[in-house]
Design an enzyme around this catalytic site. Sequence first.
Site, mmCIF file in Angstrom:
data_model
loop_
_atom_site.group_PDB
_atom_site.id
_atom_site.type_symbol
_atom_site.label_atom_id
_atom_site.label_comp_id
_atom_site.label_asym_id
_atom_site.label_seq_id
_atom_site.Cartn_x
_atom_site.Cartn_y
_atom_site.Cartn_z
ATOM 1 N N CYS A 116 0.813 -1.233 0.000
ATOM 2 C CA CYS A 116 0.000 0.000 0.000
ATOM 3 C C CYS A 116 0.839 1.272 0.000
ATOM 4 O O CYS A 116 0.328 2.356 -0.270
ATOM 5 C CB CYS A 116 -0.956 0.003 1.184
ATOM 6 S SG CYS A 116 -2.049 -1.409 1.203
ATOM 7 N N HIS A 243 -3.206 7.207 2.894
ATOM 8 C CA HIS A 243 -3.633 5.908 2.381
ATOM 9 C C HIS A 243 -5.029 5.604 2.921
ATOM 10 O O HIS A 243 -5.319 5.848 4.090
ATOM 11 C CB HIS A 243 -2.633 4.831 2.820
ATOM 12 C CG HIS A 243 -3.097 3.444 2.496
ATOM 13 N ND1 HIS A 243 -3.574 3.097 1.251
ATOM 14 C CD2 HIS A 243 -3.170 2.315 3.255
ATOM 15 C CE1 HIS A 243 -3.918 1.821 1.254
ATOM 16 N NE2 HIS A 243 -3.686 1.329 2.461
ATOM 17 N N ASN A 273 -10.098 -0.035 0.296
ATOM 18 C CA ASN A 273 -8.632 0.032 0.267
ATOM 19 C C ASN A 273 -8.142 -0.498 -1.081
ATOM 20 O O ASN A 273 -8.233 -1.687 -1.348
ATOM 21 C CB ASN A 273 -8.093 -0.807 1.434
ATOM 22 C CG ASN A 273 -6.577 -0.806 1.518
ATOM 23 O OD1 ASN A 273 -5.895 -0.369 0.596
ATOM 24 N ND2 ASN A 273 -6.047 -1.315 2.610
#
Length: 316
Positions: A116, A243, A273
């Site tokens: 990520c 994020h 996500n």
Amino acid sequence: MATTDICILGTGAHVPAKVLTNHELARMVDTTDEWIVTRTGIRERRIASKTEMTSHMAAAAARAALANAGVTAEQIDLVILATLTPDQPMPATACLVQHELGVPAGAACFDLNAACSGFLYALDTAWAMLASGRHQHALVIGAEKMSSLVDWTDRSTCVLFGDGAGAAVLGPARGTAQILGARLYAEGAHAGLLCVPRSPKPFIQMKGREVFKNAVREMEDAVRDILEQHGVAASQIACVVPHQANRRIIESLAQYLGLPLERFVVNLDRYGNTSAASIPLALDEARRAGRVRAGDTTLLVAFGAGLTYGSALVRW
Ligand code: UT7
């Protein structure tokens, strides 16, 4: 190229058309919309079709970024694609994107996996390669087909992830959208907290609570370091692009920085996500929404499997 001349010339994004809502998920596994919204903030996510690969989403986002930047594919001499869901182990998905876009053979093209945190790793790598003077225009892409790594019978992970792509074009410009700097970190000692084992089930496995705690601590460290390094006070940050994993993680970061939540870009309610795609997707959305104005300082901050984490500052 002088490092002060390395700028973000444009951004773009792409998400698949198919929406998967929490209500639909609640018919697939033992969960509820209420549980997902209160624990994560996610309401829906996009899911790529069987034939829609990471390279397709990446190319679509890259095209949008090139158009936004006013740069042609022929001008690109570096393509870095951050992904943990490449179309296949080889060749690099970046090469497929290069071909799809018509980026010339003289370009260096490679994938980068920092989970990520991938987009920030790719951004900093591209920045350094441009600073070396050996490249002029870079395409930095974050693209993921997370749905291909999700165990759709595991309620603890399948509610969290989504598919999509975001991209930025980096190149020379003066006094606008300058990348002030970035900080990258990794803690391999925590590799087991979030991983995709080769067998017996090659799907995402996560110790959610521990990842959560580490994420908050690591993002705070990454933010403190970069603000200190550049002599920027938290109050000077006009916009934070974090994020997009969990709204509660973003809320604790806001509290740590003493900034109102309104300064944070949050779109995880619509996309979940999307791993390496999450920051460029959110950044593009913020720019389109007029949330990034000339002279503003924007903070980008990420964490992910590795555990990796990082931060970057951009002055628009
Ligand atoms: O990009 C990095 C990727 N990862 C992350 O950022 C994830 C970080 N972690 C998190 O976001 C949170 O830890 C989660 C959202 C994954 C979980 O939230 P939590 O508040 O930490 O919940 P938990 O794991 O402690 O689970 C609480 C309960 C458990 O039941 P028991 O053991 O208390 O009876 C779970 O079985 O919630 C249960 N649960 C669910 N219930 C309904 C777990 N998933 C679900 C679900 N629906 N989807």
